[in-house]
Design a protein around this motif. Structure first.
Motif, PDB file in Angstrom:
ATOM      1  N   PRO A 124      -1.841   2.598  11.310  1.00  0.00           N
ATOM      2  CA  PRO A 124      -1.007   1.407  11.765  1.00  0.00           C
ATOM      3  C   PRO A 124       0.054   1.719  12.781  1.00  0.00           C
ATOM      4  CG  PRO A 124      -0.176   1.896   9.728  1.00  0.00           C
ATOM      5  CD  PRO A 124      -1.404   2.810   9.943  1.00  0.00           C
ATOM      6  N   THR A 162       3.828  -2.402   3.844  1.00  0.00           N
ATOM      7  CA  THR A 162       2.720  -3.685   3.828  1.00  0.00           C
ATOM      8  C   THR A 162       2.037  -3.681   5.390  1.00  0.00           C
ATOM      9  OG1 THR A 162       4.583  -4.804   4.837  1.00  0.00           O
ATOM     10  CG2 THR A 162       4.150  -5.170   2.454  1.00  0.00           C
ATOM     11  N   LEU A 163       0.875  -4.044   5.356  1.00  0.00           N
ATOM     12  CA  LEU A 163      -0.109  -3.959   6.590  1.00  0.00           C
ATOM     13  C   LEU A 163      -0.365  -5.269   6.884  1.00  0.00           C
ATOM     14  CD1 LEU A 163      -1.416  -2.338   8.686  1.00  0.00           C
ATOM     15  CD2 LEU A 163      -3.218  -1.664   7.069  1.00  0.00           C
ATOM     16  N   ASP A 164      -0.357  -5.868   8.290  1.00  0.00           N
ATOM     17  CA  ASP A 164      -0.690  -6.840   8.775  1.00  0.00           C
ATOM     18  C   ASP A 164      -2.026  -6.339   9.429  1.00  0.00           C
ATOM     19  OD1 ASP A 164      -1.633  -8.961  10.585  1.00  0.00           O
ATOM     20  OD2 ASP A 164       0.322  -9.545  10.933  1.00  0.00           O
ATOM     21  N   VAL A 165      -3.199  -6.821   8.588  1.00  0.00           N
ATOM     22  CA  VAL A 165      -4.332  -5.940   9.455  1.00  0.00           C
ATOM     23  C   VAL A 165      -4.785  -6.603  10.889  1.00  0.00           C
ATOM     24  CG1 VAL A 165      -6.957  -5.860   8.882  1.00  0.00           C
ATOM     25  CG2 VAL A 165      -5.299  -5.513   7.140  1.00  0.00           C
ATOM     26  N   LYS A 166      -4.569  -7.786  11.092  1.00  0.00           N
ATOM     27  CA  LYS A 166      -5.046  -8.324  12.216  1.00  0.00           C
ATOM     28  C   LYS A 166      -4.145  -7.636  13.488  1.00  0.00           C
ATOM     29  CE  LYS A 166      -6.152 -13.121  10.275  1.00  0.00           C
ATOM     30  NZ  LYS A 166      -5.602 -14.512  10.580  1.00  0.00           N
ATOM     31  N   LYS A 167      -2.957  -7.563  13.267  1.00  0.00           N
ATOM     32  CA  LYS A 167      -1.950  -6.854  14.416  1.00  0.00           C
ATOM     33  C   LYS A 167      -1.920  -5.388  14.181  1.00  0.00           C
ATOM     34  CE  LYS A 167       1.079 -10.674  14.627  1.00  0.00           C
ATOM     35  NZ  LYS A 167       2.479 -11.224  14.498  1.00  0.00           N
ATOM     36  N   ASN A 168      -2.678  -4.814  13.088  1.00  0.00           N
ATOM     37  CA  ASN A 168      -2.511  -3.375  12.924  1.00  0.00           C
ATOM     38  C   ASN A 168      -0.896  -2.993  12.769  1.00  0.00           C
ATOM     39  OD1 ASN A 168      -3.701  -0.798  12.219  1.00  0.00           O
ATOM     40  ND2 ASN A 168      -3.662   0.019  13.939  1.00  0.00           N
ATOM     41  N   LYS A 207       0.942  -1.291   0.017  1.00  0.00           N
ATOM     42  CA  LYS A 207      -0.148   0.045  -0.002  1.00  0.00           C
ATOM     43  C   LYS A 207       0.847   1.073  -0.084  1.00  0.00           C
ATOM     44  CE  LYS A 207      -3.792  -0.415   2.351  1.00  0.00           C
ATOM     45  NZ  LYS A 207      -4.837  -0.408   3.468  1.00  0.00           N
ATOM     46  N   ALA A 257       2.285  -2.129  10.573  1.00  0.00           N
ATOM     47  CA  ALA A 257       3.002  -2.089   9.210  1.00  0.00           C
ATOM     48  C   ALA A 257       4.279  -2.067   9.080  1.00  0.00           C
ATOM     49  CB  ALA A 257       2.532  -0.718   8.634  1.00  0.00           C
ATOM     50  N   ASP A 259      -5.821   4.655   7.208  1.00  0.00           N
ATOM     51  CA  ASP A 259      -5.063   3.544   7.928  1.00  0.00           C
ATOM     52  C   ASP A 259      -4.116   4.218   8.998  1.00  0.00           C
ATOM     53  OD1 ASP A 259      -5.810   1.728   6.164  1.00  0.00           O
ATOM     54  OD2 ASP A 259      -3.819   1.265   5.361  1.00  0.00           O
TER      55      ASP A 259
END
Length: 155
Positions: free
Chosen positions: A35, A54-60, A2, A62, A33
């Motif tokens: 993050p 890059t974003l790990d959505v579960k952990k919020n 992103k 980046a 976002d």
């Protein structure tokens, strides 16, 4: 991957993996976002920068990524720390050219030969003589007229 523009950066504590201590930052982005990022030391980007991540959505969480080679060149404002605002790249170039011309003028023989009385009526030491100050004021007036009447008027 992103990308978005940084709106704000907020320090948010630190953590350690046992070998290294990392600072945590919550970064608000223009795309909505918000993050968390980790960094050794200060966060390496600034408000107004466009970042790729890059974003790990579960952990919020980046992670910053390298700017792709095919990414468009960003025309972001150059920060002006003394004023707190910013200027465009073109304004920055214009100011650099103006500063170069001013320095050439002030250090010229014609300007320096008028380095006569450097005290005011109260005996206070002046940086420029009265005659030099008049020359500077005349140059500033001429530059203002040139800018307002010639450079900013459509042909």
């Amino acid at each position: 991957m992103k990308n978005s523009t940084i709106k704000s950066i907020t320090p948010n504590g630190s953590w350690s993996n046992g070998n290294q201590t990392f600072n945590k930052y919550t970064v608000e982005l223009a795309n909505g976002d918000i993050p968390n990022f980790s960094a050794i030391g200060d966060f390496k980007r600034s408000v107004g920068d466009v970042i790729y991540y890059t974003l790990d959505v579960k952990k919020n969480y980046a992670k910053l990524q390298q700017t792709p080679q095919d990414a468009p060149v960003q025309n972001t404002p150059v920060q002006n720390a003394s004023v707190g605002g910013g200027m465009t790249q073109q304004e920055s170039i214009s100011r650099s050219v103006a500063w170069n011309n001013v320095s050439q003028f002030i250090f010229s023989e014609d300007f320096q030969k008028y380095d006569d009385n450097n005290t005011d009526d109260n005996g206070k030491q002046l940086i420029f003589s009265v005659r030099q100050q008049k020359m500077i004021n005349q140059a500033a007036s001429a530059a203002n007229i040139i800018y307002k009447e010639l450079l900013t008027k459509p042909l």
